[in-house]
Design an enzyme around this catalytic site. Sequence first.
Site, PDB file in Angstrom:
ATOM      1  N   GLY A 113      15.324  10.930 -11.184  1.00 51.59           N
ATOM      2  CA  GLY A 113      13.600  10.251 -11.693  1.00 51.59           C
ATOM      3  C   GLY A 113      12.814  10.977  -9.944  1.00 51.59           C
ATOM      4  CB  CYS A 114      12.578  12.571  -7.177  1.00 51.61           C
ATOM      5  SG  CYS A 114      11.937  13.994  -6.346  1.00 51.61           S
ATOM      6  N   GLY A 115      12.345  15.310  -9.899  1.00 50.23           N
ATOM      7  CA  GLY A 115      12.418  17.017  -9.656  1.00 50.23           C
ATOM      8  C   GLY A 115      11.874  17.376  -8.705  1.00 50.23           C
TER       9      GLY A 115
END
Length: 277
Positions: A113-115
């Site tokens: 969901g969040c790089g």
Amino acid sequence: MPPPFGATDATHHRPGFPKGGSSVAVTRALPEETAIAMVYDGTTHAVMMATPADVQDFAVGFSLTEGIVTGLDQIASCEVIPHPKGIEAQMWLAEDRGAQLAARRRSLAGPVGCGLCGIDSIEAAVRSLPTLAGIGPVLTVEEIASATESLRGWQPLHDRTRAVHAAGFLLPGQGVVLAREDVGRHNALDKLIGAMVRQGIDPAQGAIVLTSRISTEMVQKCVMAGCTILIAVSAPTLHALRLAEGAGLTLAAFARGEGFDLFCHPQRLRAEVFDVA
């Protein structure tokens, strides 16, 4: 045991509960998710949870959008190596790029969901972006409005699982000509950018199309790739919009067939449509 290398989904048999009915047997295809390590000159730089397909595209795209290299010629070699618990993308860099990476080494381990998870400084998370030069491609209202519908034909894994994102590349007059899928939206974008570069497609000649919202990282990656237009099915965040305005990136959001919202840099939309009081 991890999935076979290259596997992208598997079927599972479970009870289902339709509305107002009793239990029925259902078969679902679920997307695979695997740890993929980006290894440069023998040192792990990042570990991402991703779909185990198009790994070389992913490695090249990640290297470009993170500023580790500025061109494919700066990656001397790239080998994909499966392990019992994941996959390594082992890259060896040109000597000067390897030295620069060693000087700014960071550790990143992010969920799908969040790089940006794991970046160790505020400066790294909100890095400065180059300014996109020139006008670039000009699209019609119809091309932008129908972009996400055009992308639908490039999503076989989504059709089977309903659980992955896609990023596609749209050329004026041709529609979407290339796409990649992944459980992570930023991974799909990296895979697309890597595939484009490896196939000799210039990102500056068209638009990137997303099945997700426009987050800060999606803007950063598009600008680093040199693409001047970003089209998405959902909204941008405020910070993503600020970054796009500053970098000269055209943002079109809520593109769902019937229309879209144009948030900044309208010069890449045909001028005759601007008949607003």
